[in-house]
Scaffold this active site. Structure first.
Site, mmCIF file in Angstrom:
data_model
loop_
_atom_site.group_PDB
_atom_site.id
_atom_site.type_symbol
_atom_site.label_atom_id
_atom_site.label_comp_id
_atom_site.label_asym_id
_atom_site.label_seq_id
_atom_site.Cartn_x
_atom_site.Cartn_y
_atom_site.Cartn_z
ATOM 1 N N GLU A 283 -30.393 9.006 -2.694
ATOM 2 C CA GLU A 283 -31.617 8.320 -3.106
ATOM 3 C C GLU A 283 -32.693 9.305 -3.552
ATOM 4 O OE1 GLU A 283 -31.919 4.109 -0.859
ATOM 5 O OE2 GLU A 283 -33.595 5.422 -0.423
ATOM 6 N N HIS A 304 -5.328 13.295 4.875
ATOM 7 C CA HIS A 304 -4.157 12.471 4.601
ATOM 8 C C HIS A 304 -4.491 11.311 3.666
ATOM 9 C CE1 HIS A 304 -1.710 14.550 7.693
ATOM 10 N NE2 HIS A 304 -2.929 14.858 8.109
ATOM 11 N N LYS A 418 -32.198 -5.826 -6.745
ATOM 12 C CA LYS A 418 -33.051 -6.820 -6.073
ATOM 13 C C LYS A 418 -33.597 -7.814 -7.086
ATOM 14 C CE LYS A 418 -34.741 -3.739 -2.435
ATOM 15 N NZ LYS A 418 -35.910 -3.039 -1.926
HETATM 16 O O1 PA5 Z 1 -35.277 5.158 2.027
HETATM 17 C C1 PA5 Z 1 -35.791 4.087 1.736
HETATM 18 O O2 PA5 Z 1 -36.973 3.982 1.429
HETATM 19 C C2 PA5 Z 1 -34.967 2.811 1.767
HETATM 20 O O3 PA5 Z 1 -33.640 3.052 2.076
HETATM 21 C C3 PA5 Z 1 -35.540 1.855 2.799
HETATM 22 O O4 PA5 Z 1 -35.518 2.470 4.057
HETATM 23 C C4 PA5 Z 1 -34.726 0.541 2.856
HETATM 24 O O5 PA5 Z 1 -34.715 -0.051 1.599
HETATM 25 C C5 PA5 Z 1 -35.338 -0.391 3.871
HETATM 26 O O6 PA5 Z 1 -36.673 -0.640 3.590
HETATM 27 P P1 PA5 Z 1 -37.656 -1.250 4.641
HETATM 28 O O7 PA5 Z 1 -37.792 -0.326 5.767
HETATM 29 O O8 PA5 Z 1 -38.940 -1.434 3.897
HETATM 30 O O9 PA5 Z 1 -37.058 -2.578 5.065
#
Ligand code: PA5
Length: 430
Positions: A283, A304, A418
């Site tokens: 990310e 394996h 989303k």
């Molecule tokens: O790293 C990030 O920002 C995302 O992976 C969020 O943690 C994830 O989308 C969950 O978001 P939230 O904590 O707002 O529910």
């Protein structure tokens, strides 16, 4: 922890490496001076030192009082609000803790998928358990945890009544924004705050990770201490520190065509740590058509399955091995009278000696096969060393993203699915 990069030397140019190390030092300074991209999300850089005694005590006391009354804690969250806690708890737990009668409550997770069967089967199991919920969401609006929380909250209320249910729910969320915060205020849930300037995937050392880890029975002070010491060891005062070197070498490998990094472990307790790492790097770096693709394998299991590809497939892979020096327990392979299995040549060795031989044998085979190797060694799996690894990878990730030229602290690409999903589901405004 110890970082070794000598097994990348045949794949990189020494002069270029000096240049990349200089870029890494510059990038590390940007993190402290807050003059790089995404500078409003740099709260994690100095976080370990800033965790107050008041917050630690509050987390410990909350954990202690809820632990006493439950058999199962369901932690609801996804992405950065899930992976860190799960990774640390799996690393520190007995491999079979869910099937053993221990004093610690069993930790189960929900809200990290949209599987109906998962939620049904979990709700079904919880009917016979004494349980509670920790719900974690920074935005307080993420669909997966919100859906799971609505279902599980209703189950909890059915079992204990509304009043007792609200005593059994702990929320971790923003200080003011989001539906979860409103709900928490309205229902008077015990609430912990996620700092504004710490993004999801960098939040394991906030209550997002610390609370579930404490509820699972682990020592968050040692975890934090590991992070504090690594923050010091990777600060700008430490020239050419391990975080800078790791960030520099992986970027140079990437620019030489090694576009996929595989995080390798030889201990299944670390396989979820790799899931946390994949989110952190995937990310943070995968944007604008750039970024190392982070993958993971657990060896020797995956030798394996994925071993063939790593040895012999497309040559765009490098490995980062997390090697653990010492096991918690020892089992010695005894001599067998019949030796029908032909294993007597191993008699007298403990299992880890065999595992370490597999590690060395694999290292040499992969090097011959053209796979550069980075190695990170920790003395043993414990809270302190996991705290070190967490901060080390966070710091290296921030530096690495800056070397790559991206903002390592946003995730614009996550919105695409989303938008489509909301449109398909008819969410107002989409
Ligand atoms: O790293 C990030 O920002 C995302 O992976 C969020 O943690 C994830 O989308 C969950 O978001 P939230 O904590 O707002 O529910």
């Amino acid at each position: 922890m110890k970082l070794e990069i000598q097994n990348t030397e045949n794949f990189i140019d020494k002069a270029k490496f000096v240049e990349y190390k200089a870029n890494a030092s510059k990038a590390n300074k940007f993190l402290y001076q807050k003059n790089g991209l995404g500078n409003d999300f740099l709260g994690w850089v100095n976080l370990p030192n800033k965790i107050s005694e008041e917050l630690i005590s509050d987390i410990e006391q909350t954990a202690e009082s809820i632990r006493k009354k439950i058999e199962v804690m369901v932690t609801v969250g996804i992405g950065g609000s899930y992976l860190g806690a799960k990774a640390v708890i799996e690393a520190l737990s007995d491999n079979f803790s869910t099937l053993k009668n221990e004093t610690n409550p069993k930790m189960l997770f929900a809200g990290n998928n949209l599987s109906e069967d998962y939620l049904f089967e979990l709700s079904d199991l919880l009917k016979t358990k004494d349980w509670a919920i920790t719900v974690i969401s920074k935005s307080g609006t993420t669909t997966e945890p919100a859906v799971a929380f609505r279902i599980l909250k209703a189950e909890l209320e059915k079992k204990y009544g509304e009043k007792e249910a609200s005593n059994r729910i702990i929320a971790v969320t923003d200080k003011e924004k989001g539906a979860l915060k409103q709900l928490a205020n309205q229902e008077a849930y015990k609430t912990f705050i996620i700092p504004d300037d710490v993004g999801g995937r960098y939040s394991v050392l906030t209550p997002v990770g610390l609370l579930p880890i404490a509820i699972a029975g682990f020592d968050i002070r040692k975890l934090i201490q590991g992070a504090i010491d690594t923050a010091k060891n990777t600060s700008v005062e430490k020239n050419e520190n391990d975080a800078e070197i790791y960030a520099a070498v992986r970027n140079l490998l990437y620019d030489n065509g090694f576009t996929n990094e595989i995080l390798v472990n030889y201990n299944p307790k670390l396989s979820f740590f790799a899931e946390w790492w994949k989110q952190l790097y995937g990310e943070s770096e995968g944007k604008e058509g750039k970024g190392i693709f982070p993958a993971s394998v657990s060896f020797t299991t995956d030798l394996h399955s994925m071993g063939q590809y790593i040895q012999d497939g497309k040559r765009n892979l490098f490995e980062t091995v997390i090697s653990v020096e010492k096991t918690k327990y020892n089992i010695i392979l005894e001599k067998d009278k019949t030796n029908l299995d032909k294993l007597n040549y191993l008699a007298g060795k403990n299992i880890e000696e065999i595992n370490k031989s597999a590690e060395l044998g694999t290292l040499n085979a992969h090097l011959e096969g053209g796979v550069p190797n980075i190695r990170i060694t920790i003395p043993e799996i414990n809270e302190y060393n996991i705290g070190e690894l967490i901060y080390f990878f966070e710091k290296a990730c921030g530096i690495s993203g800056y070397i790559l030229g991206v903002n390592p602290f946003d995730q614009p690409g996550v919105e695409a699915y989303k938008r489509n999903m909301f449109q398909i589901l008819g969410k107002p405004g989409y």
